[in-house]
Design a protein around this motif. Structure first.
Motif, PDB file in Angstrom:
ATOM      1  N   PHE A   6       0.845  -1.195   0.000  1.00 35.37           N
ATOM      2  CA  PHE A   6       0.000   0.000   0.000  1.00 35.37           C
ATOM      3  C   PHE A   6       0.880   1.245   0.000  1.00 35.37           C
ATOM      4  O   PHE A   6       0.736   2.144  -0.831  1.00 35.37           O
ATOM      5  CB  PHE A   6      -0.896  -0.043   1.240  1.00 35.37           C
ATOM      6  N   GLY A  46       3.059   1.577  -3.229  1.00 28.58           N
ATOM      7  CA  GLY A  46       2.271   2.002  -4.400  1.00 28.58           C
ATOM      8  C   GLY A  46       1.915   3.462  -4.302  1.00 28.58           C
ATOM      9  O   GLY A  46       2.050   4.221  -5.276  1.00 28.58           O
ATOM     10  N   ALA A  47       1.456   3.858  -3.128  1.00 30.54           N
ATOM     11  CA  ALA A  47       1.033   5.246  -2.947  1.00 30.54           C
ATOM     12  C   ALA A  47       2.218   6.185  -3.129  1.00 30.54           C
ATOM     13  O   ALA A  47       2.136   7.180  -3.861  1.00 30.54           O
ATOM     14  CB  ALA A  47       0.423   5.419  -1.566  1.00 30.54           C
ATOM     15  N   ALA A  99       3.378   6.329  -6.847  1.00 32.86           N
ATOM     16  CA  ALA A  99       2.442   7.043  -7.715  1.00 32.86           C
ATOM     17  C   ALA A  99       2.516   8.534  -7.456  1.00 32.86           C
ATOM     18  O   ALA A  99       2.471   9.361  -8.380  1.00 32.86           O
ATOM     19  CB  ALA A  99       1.022   6.526  -7.487  1.00 32.86           C
ATOM     20  N   VAL A 100       2.640   8.874  -6.203  1.00 37.78           N
ATOM     21  CA  VAL A 100       2.689  10.292  -5.856  1.00 37.78           C
ATOM     22  C   VAL A 100       3.981  10.923  -6.373  1.00 37.78           C
ATOM     23  O   VAL A 100       3.982  12.047  -6.872  1.00 37.78           O
ATOM     24  CB  VAL A 100       2.559  10.447  -4.326  1.00 37.78           C
ATOM     25  N   ILE A 118      -0.752   8.837   5.052  1.00 36.42           N
ATOM     26  CA  ILE A 118      -0.501   7.451   5.434  1.00 36.42           C
ATOM     27  C   ILE A 118      -0.961   7.223   6.872  1.00 36.42           C
ATOM     28  O   ILE A 118      -1.585   6.216   7.194  1.00 36.42           O
ATOM     29  CB  ILE A 118       1.003   7.127   5.311  1.00 36.42           C
ATOM     30  N   ARG A 119      -0.646   8.176   7.720  1.00 44.03           N
ATOM     31  CA  ARG A 119      -0.942   7.988   9.142  1.00 44.03           C
ATOM     32  C   ARG A 119      -2.422   8.115   9.456  1.00 44.03           C
ATOM     33  O   ARG A 119      -3.012   7.249  10.091  1.00 44.03           O
ATOM     34  CB  ARG A 119      -0.153   9.023   9.957  1.00 44.03           C
ATOM     35  N   ASP A 120      -3.007   9.177   8.935  1.00 45.17           N
ATOM     36  CA  ASP A 120      -4.365   9.494   9.370  1.00 45.17           C
ATOM     37  C   ASP A 120      -5.434   9.253   8.319  1.00 45.17           C
ATOM     38  O   ASP A 120      -6.620   9.368   8.610  1.00 45.17           O
ATOM     39  CB  ASP A 120      -4.424  10.964   9.789  1.00 45.17           C
ATOM     40  N   GLY A 121      -5.012   8.992   7.087  1.00 45.42           N
ATOM     41  CA  GLY A 121      -6.012   8.740   6.065  1.00 45.42           C
ATOM     42  C   GLY A 121      -6.641  10.012   5.556  1.00 45.42           C
ATOM     43  O   GLY A 121      -6.295  11.128   5.955  1.00 45.42           O
ATOM     44  N   THR A 160      -7.315  20.402   1.976  1.00 44.74           N
ATOM     45  CA  THR A 160      -6.075  21.122   2.272  1.00 44.74           C
ATOM     46  C   THR A 160      -4.898  20.586   1.465  1.00 44.74           C
ATOM     47  O   THR A 160      -3.756  20.964   1.694  1.00 44.74           O
ATOM     48  CB  THR A 160      -5.735  20.991   3.761  1.00 44.74           C
ATOM     49  N   VAL A 161      -5.191  19.716   0.546  1.00 44.08           N
ATOM     50  CA  VAL A 161      -4.154  19.078  -0.276  1.00 44.08           C
ATOM     51  C   VAL A 161      -4.705  18.960  -1.690  1.00 44.08           C
ATOM     52  O   VAL A 161      -5.906  18.795  -1.854  1.00 44.08           O
ATOM     53  CB  VAL A 161      -3.831  17.681   0.307  1.00 44.08           C
ATOM     54  N   PRO A 162      -3.882  19.088  -2.729  1.00 41.30           N
ATOM     55  CA  PRO A 162      -4.428  18.968  -4.093  1.00 41.30           C
ATOM     56  C   PRO A 162      -5.160  17.650  -4.269  1.00 41.30           C
ATOM     57  O   PRO A 162      -4.662  16.602  -3.821  1.00 41.30           O
ATOM     58  CB  PRO A 162      -3.178  19.012  -4.985  1.00 41.30           C
ATOM     59  N   ASP A 194      -5.424  16.050  -6.902  1.00 40.62           N
ATOM     60  CA  ASP A 194      -4.596  15.163  -7.722  1.00 40.62           C
ATOM     61  C   ASP A 194      -3.648  14.341  -6.855  1.00 40.62           C
ATOM     62  O   ASP A 194      -3.418  13.160  -7.115  1.00 40.62           O
ATOM     63  CB  ASP A 194      -3.773  15.995  -8.724  1.00 40.62           C
ATOM     64  N   PHE A 195      -3.116  14.998  -5.853  1.00 36.04           N
ATOM     65  CA  PHE A 195      -2.232  14.288  -4.936  1.00 36.04           C
ATOM     66  C   PHE A 195      -2.968  13.091  -4.351  1.00 36.04           C
ATOM     67  O   PHE A 195      -2.495  11.944  -4.402  1.00 36.04           O
ATOM     68  CB  PHE A 195      -1.794  15.254  -3.824  1.00 36.04           C
ATOM     69  N   ILE A 196      -4.124  13.346  -3.829  1.00 31.83           N
ATOM     70  CA  ILE A 196      -4.895  12.267  -3.201  1.00 31.83           C
ATOM     71  C   ILE A 196      -5.276  11.200  -4.213  1.00 31.83           C
ATOM     72  O   ILE A 196      -5.188   9.999  -3.957  1.00 31.83           O
ATOM     73  CB  ILE A 196      -6.157  12.845  -2.527  1.00 31.83           C
ATOM     74  N   HIS A 232      -3.775  10.334  -7.005  1.00 33.08           N
ATOM     75  CA  HIS A 232      -2.652   9.473  -7.357  1.00 33.08           C
ATOM     76  C   HIS A 232      -2.242   8.600  -6.182  1.00 33.08           C
ATOM     77  O   HIS A 232      -1.837   7.443  -6.375  1.00 33.08           O
ATOM     78  CB  HIS A 232      -1.467  10.320  -7.842  1.00 33.08           C
ATOM     79  N   PHE A 233      -2.362   9.145  -5.011  1.00 30.71           N
ATOM     80  CA  PHE A 233      -2.084   8.354  -3.822  1.00 30.71           C
ATOM     81  C   PHE A 233      -2.977   7.117  -3.802  1.00 30.71           C
ATOM     82  O   PHE A 233      -2.507   5.976  -3.667  1.00 30.71           O
ATOM     83  CB  PHE A 233      -2.335   9.229  -2.588  1.00 30.71           C
ATOM     84  N   ILE A 234      -4.247   7.348  -3.970  1.00 29.77           N
ATOM     85  CA  ILE A 234      -5.192   6.229  -3.918  1.00 29.77           C
ATOM     86  C   ILE A 234      -4.954   5.250  -5.060  1.00 29.77           C
ATOM     87  O   ILE A 234      -4.914   4.039  -4.881  1.00 29.77           O
ATOM     88  CB  ILE A 234      -6.641   6.749  -3.951  1.00 29.77           C
ATOM     89  N   PHE A 235      -4.756   5.811  -6.237  1.00 29.62           N
ATOM     90  CA  PHE A 235      -4.534   4.949  -7.402  1.00 29.62           C
ATOM     91  C   PHE A 235      -3.313   4.059  -7.178  1.00 29.62           C
ATOM     92  O   PHE A 235      -3.369   2.846  -7.387  1.00 29.62           O
ATOM     93  CB  PHE A 235      -4.320   5.801  -8.653  1.00 29.62           C
ATOM     94  N   GLY A 236      -2.226   4.681  -6.758  1.00 31.60           N
ATOM     95  CA  GLY A 236      -0.997   3.911  -6.567  1.00 31.60           C
ATOM     96  C   GLY A 236      -1.166   2.850  -5.514  1.00 31.60           C
ATOM     97  O   GLY A 236      -0.771   1.687  -5.708  1.00 31.60           O
ATOM     98  N   ALA A 237      -1.782   3.236  -4.430  1.00 30.44           N
ATOM     99  CA  ALA A 237      -1.958   2.273  -3.343  1.00 30.44           C
ATOM    100  C   ALA A 237      -2.856   1.124  -3.781  1.00 30.44           C
ATOM    101  O   ALA A 237      -2.526  -0.057  -3.590  1.00 30.44           O
ATOM    102  CB  ALA A 237      -2.558   2.987  -2.130  1.00 30.44           C
ATOM    103  N   ILE A 273      -7.236   3.806   3.737  1.00 31.85           N
ATOM    104  CA  ILE A 273      -7.364   5.084   3.044  1.00 31.85           C
ATOM    105  C   ILE A 273      -8.016   6.117   3.966  1.00 31.85           C
ATOM    106  O   ILE A 273      -7.584   7.266   4.058  1.00 31.85           O
ATOM    107  CB  ILE A 273      -8.221   4.920   1.762  1.00 31.85           C
ATOM    108  N   ARG A 274      -9.059   5.693   4.649  1.00 29.81           N
ATOM    109  CA  ARG A 274      -9.831   6.633   5.458  1.00 29.81           C
ATOM    110  C   ARG A 274      -9.083   7.056   6.719  1.00 29.81           C
ATOM    111  O   ARG A 274      -8.941   8.244   7.008  1.00 29.81           O
ATOM    112  CB  ARG A 274     -11.163   6.006   5.851  1.00 29.81           C
ATOM    113  N   GLY A 310      -5.872   5.754   7.771  1.00 34.11           N
ATOM    114  CA  GLY A 310      -4.418   5.673   7.825  1.00 34.11           C
ATOM    115  C   GLY A 310      -3.931   4.514   8.667  1.00 34.11           C
ATOM    116  O   GLY A 310      -4.717   3.718   9.194  1.00 34.11           O
TER     117      GLY A 310
END
Lengths: 210, 210, 210, 210
Positions: free
Chosen positions: A151, A154-155, A158-159, A183-186, B142-144, B146-148, B150-155, B183-184, B186
């Motif tokens: 997890f 991959g994340a 991708a990032v 990663i820590r808090d989701g 509070t974060v782009p 796109d960042f999230i 790609h994070f999700i996609f990669g993971a 994901i939710r 962390g």
DNA sequence: TCCTAAGCGAGACGGTACGTCTTGTCTTCCA
DNA sequence: TGGAAGACAAGACGTACCGTCTCGCTTAGGA
């Protein structure tokens, strides 16, 4: 028997040529001939050192690169929390930034499938080891560590690819900080107002801001 | 002009042949000749339909596949939370399980670099759209996004590849549930005892259901 | 650098294969693959030696063949008449007879246009040289030598093709004799009764032998 | 049944297109597609009329062309000498000059082998007929007429090709005159000082200069 | 200091795949 | 029904790499 210094020289020329070429035209488009031309070597000589072709050369180079990163991250002391010291992901982001073109070519969209495999293997193993070191003794994760390691891998990957693709002005530190948080808090941590869950984190953060 | 039905037939033959061959020898090892032999078509005919070679065929197929998944996920009602109904990731896991060999060949370690690019583009776009639909009106992340995304996609992708590689007995439902949780909430959610964070979710859900 | 003997071997194999195939199916119908199959060589190897395809191979062979003929004819001593010694055309007829099938395929009706060009060039040049050597010093022809050379070339070639096509029992010697006579004295020599023109020749010969 | 005028139109379009293209790029380089594009016809339509491809079209055109020449030469009256009236070769040279580009492409170095065959057949037949008409009744040639016919055909053709290639300023009349002379009297006529043989010719020439 | 095994350049070779081109057949539809 | 349009099989084309090989030259390191 003493090793012929020419061998070392030859391999170094090939490595350097490959790097140059990757930055110029991408890994996929490179031929063995390209590499040996650049290195002023005969094509046959290439196969003398890397009988399996350019993939073998790249893999050898990647392995050394990964050794690099791992040593930079270093071994966390037992019981040290993931939030202590330099966050491992920051090392990854910084390394990516310093070798942006190389990453873009190798890990990103045009990367080499076979290479990704080895990359993933060693990286997830490393991540797993990190996680284990974070776990308080005796605590059993409710999910396979491999799951979490992949997890994270991959994340993170991708990032990084996304980050390198859009040459936007996010700093490595900011990337690492957001990544760690996610990663820590989701996701909740980003879309929710401050809650008890946040307070928990803050507690820890304050702790190492001392 | 009426569409020639032969064209549809030919393309279907090519698609079927490609799938068969991917399962047999992996995408990389397939030649155009292999495909047309299997489909009982002339090689030139292949280029008639896919002038850019086998990558184009695979991409077209992947696009349709992604359309499939997206339609299965469907549009979440506004305000509906990612925790309601069938979790999108469950659809992904189930789809991967049903097309395991195909995924293994295309998305996994031996996947095609060029194909991954398109795959990543459409998938992250889709994820982004999902996230936006979850956001309560007026809330700014509070974060782009796109960042999230790609994070999700990669993971998700890495976890799927890992899951398919080790034919271990984790069910798609369990994978999805763990993935959603990670994901939710962390990592904390897995390494910490049950905390307010869980209760919080429930609280939010009720809140939105008002 | 020493010349690689393999190269000579390879070219010889290709030459031999082409000859065989010309006799079997005619030049036009031959493919590069046919030649390399017959020679037990890779198709790419063919292009290594003859980048412009089978025409180049044939041309190279024709050039050598023409060198052959020319050397057989040899250099006439200055002032020697075309009627002395072995008539050049006899050499041509004999050569054609010995390589009948080859001639039929290459020079005749199914011959290769591009090849004919080179063939004509070198042959007419050779003929021109012969004529010049026949001319008594100081005598200027009243017609361009090129005109005469092409005239002779065309006539000789056409007659050879006709001769080879109808496997009739005219000997090379007879062909050469008639051809020489026609060239020297024109049609009149055949349709007119013996005239001074014949006596004249004899007279001239004696004249030059002084 | 009434002949469909469209058929005539289609064939005419194809003929015109072929001529244009021959002048532009040479016969060899032309494809059926080229022809039908130029004629604004479907490619399949071409095969409807000329199932054997472009060679068939060209042959049909050449046959008509040769009919043209033959009719221009006309039938010599019995006993008429080759030196009487318009020399047949002049017709040939003039025709070649008027259709220079066409000749260059079809008969010359880049001509079509298969086409040359038919061309040679009909032309030599025609020449033979001419020679027969010149022969005084009862006179038997001492050489096969075919031999002479091919001799003349070959010489004439080669000389025409040479003439057309070097756009030099020799007039058709001069070409024809020299050609006739060479055919009639042979080389001797050009390289020798005036002799009895020449007087013979002059006698005849004066005769028709009246 | 020599000499000998190696590293190396050069490039021929068999092979495989590529993407393009042309051919001739066939089918479908239009006027 | 003749023609337009174009899909299709077949197969040659010339190119590009591949991995293997042989041949000499050069040179480093042990004798």
């Amino acid at each position: 028997m003493k090793i012929d210094r020419r061998v070392q020289r030859t391999r170094q020329l090939l490595r350097a040529a490959l790097i140059e070429l990757i930055l110029e035209k991408g890994y996929q488009a490179i031929t063995v001939q390209d590499i040996t031309d650049r290195a002023n070597l005969g094509r046959a000589t290439f196969y003398l050192h890397y009988p399996n072709g350019k993939d073998e050369l790249l893999l050898k180079m990647m392995e050394e690169t990964m050794q690099d990163i791992i040593q930079q991250i270093g071994q966390p002391a037992a019981g040290e929390l993931m939030t202590d010291g330099v966050p491992p992901s920051l090392v990854a982001f910084q390394h990516a930034q310093e070798n942006a073109a190389f990453y873009r070519a190798v890990v990103g969209a045009d990367g080499l499938a076979g290479v990704m495999h080895g990359y993933r293997q060693s990286t997830t193993a490393q991540i797993k080891q990190q996680i284990e070191s974070w776990l308080p003794p005796g605590v059993q994760p409710t999910v396979p560590l491999d799951f979490i390691a992949h997890f994270i891998f991959g994340a993170l990957n991708a990032v990084i690819v996304w980050w390198l693709e859009n040459e936007n002005a996010i700093s490595a530190e900011e990337m690492a900080q957001r990544f760690q948080k996610l990663i820590r808090d989701g996701i909740n941590g980003f879309t929710q107002p401050q809650t008890d869950a946040r307070r928990l984190d803050r507690g820890r953060e304050e702790q190492h801001r001392d």
